[in-house]
Design an enzyme around this catalytic site. Structure first.
Site, mmCIF file in Angstrom:
data_model
loop_
_atom_site.group_PDB
_atom_site.id
_atom_site.type_symbol
_atom_site.label_atom_id
_atom_site.label_comp_id
_atom_site.label_asym_id
_atom_site.label_seq_id
_atom_site.Cartn_x
_atom_site.Cartn_y
_atom_site.Cartn_z
ATOM 1 C CG ASP A 1 -1.892 1.132 1.255
ATOM 2 O OD1 ASP A 1 -2.028 1.809 0.218
ATOM 3 O OD2 ASP A 1 -2.531 1.354 2.300
ATOM 4 C CG PHE B 1 -2.731 12.094 -4.935
ATOM 5 C CD1 PHE B 1 -2.493 13.070 -5.887
ATOM 6 C CD2 PHE B 1 -1.919 12.056 -3.807
ATOM 7 C CE1 PHE B 1 -1.460 13.995 -5.731
ATOM 8 C CE2 PHE B 1 -0.896 12.973 -3.634
ATOM 9 C CZ PHE B 1 -0.659 13.947 -4.601
ATOM 10 C CD GLU B 2 -1.582 6.505 -1.812
ATOM 11 O OE1 GLU B 2 -1.404 6.913 -0.646
ATOM 12 O OE2 GLU B 2 -2.232 5.472 -2.078
ATOM 13 C CG ASP C 1 -3.887 2.577 6.812
ATOM 14 O OD1 ASP C 1 -3.134 2.763 5.843
ATOM 15 O OD2 ASP C 1 -4.034 3.399 7.731
#
Length: 294
Positions: free
Chosen positions: A112, A147-148, A218
């Site tokens: 992640d 966004f990541e 998460d």
């Protein structure tokens, strides 16, 4: 049959539910042994007006893993990584991945890549290149938000075609499964999963609640790790992940609406109702159904 074992390396808070506090309980409920290394240990997450605590460095991580190795405790079926705040620590994670895959070549690394959200990075800029060039090529599964995803591929993602290209770019680097936890495409909040094994891309549209939650990404990564192991069908894995996640968020929002204490910090009012959602995690509802993209 022995239980699957996860080493989870991410943040820890004494009070609240983000990072390892968000991941451990759901994984345990779903039958996983979970060992944790805390990249940071804070009193509470950074959305509160005050937070205090400690940050592990790369040598701290090396020492902990060396202890596991020397006691023959380093056999894992899965590695999960989340928030990491420094380049040196992330570089050491690269060595940890390699070491664990030497011990178990079948280990599934779920990454992640926690770097930011809503157009804002909250980790140092230098982590971006380490993720792109060193971490992502080692990952079997990666779970960025939209966004990541943009950070990792270096392009904006506003349409389905741009999303497809970005996901394919990540597949070419390494991960066999790319799961986008949330992206707003055509005005709809949607999760996407793509695999190289069957060349499928699955989407699942989800309702958008009027508040944001810390720790939901998460939780998504932990649930998705679990359900990709428990299910042979990637569509069902995504459905189970999202249905459990959305039930947790709905319970949290319902509680938020009932809190009348005006002196309570907003961050406290929207801490995830994780314990109260035990049944939703163990037995996901079928409220949301995924579909295959043409």
């Amino acid at each position: 049959m022995s239980s699957p074992r996860v080493l989870s390396i991410q943040s820890h808070v004494v009070s609240g539910y983000v990072g390892n506090k968000s991941a451990t309980f759901p994984l345990q409920l779903l039958g996983f042994e979970v060992d944790v290394i805390n990249s940071v240990q804070l009193s509470n997450h950074t959305g509160y007006k005050v937070f205090k605590g400690q940050v592990l460095n790369d040598n701290d991580l090396k020492q902990l893993v060396d202890g596991l190795v020397q006691n023959d405790l380093d056999y894992y079926t899965h590695l999960l990584t989340g928030y990491i705040g420094s380049a040196s620590f992330l570089k050491q994670v690269v060595e940890v991945v390699k070491k664990l895959k030497e011990k178990n070549p079948q280990l599934i690394y779920v990454c992640d890549p926690v770097m930011g959200d809503d157009g804002r990075m909250y980790v140092p800029e230098e982590l971006k290149e380490i993720y792109q060039k060193e971490i992502v090529p080692l990952a079997n599964i990666i779970t960025p938000n939209s966004f990541e995803l943009e950070i990792l591929v270096g392009n904006k993602v506003n349409t389905i075609s741009e999303l497809r290209k970005a996901i394919n770019d990540l597949h070419e680097i390494g991960p066999q499964i790319v799961a986008i936890s949330s992206a707003e495409i055509n005005g709809k909040l949607t999760s996407f999963v793509s695999t190289t094994t069957d060349h499928k891309m699955i989407k699942l549209e989800i309702s958008k609640l009027p508040i944001s939650f810390t720790g939901s990404g998460d939780l998504f990564a932990a649930l998705f790790l679990a359900h990709t192991y428990l299910q042979d069908n990637i569509k069902i894995a995504l459905e189970n992940t999202i249905n459990s996640l959305e039930d947790v968020l709905s319970k949290t929002y319902e509680r938020f609406q009932t809190i009348k204490d005006d002196n309570a910090q907003r961050a406290k009012k929207v801490e995830l109702c994780l314990i109260q959602s035990k049944k939703c995690i163990e037995n996901p509802s079928q409220r949301y159904q995924a579909t295959e993209l043409n």
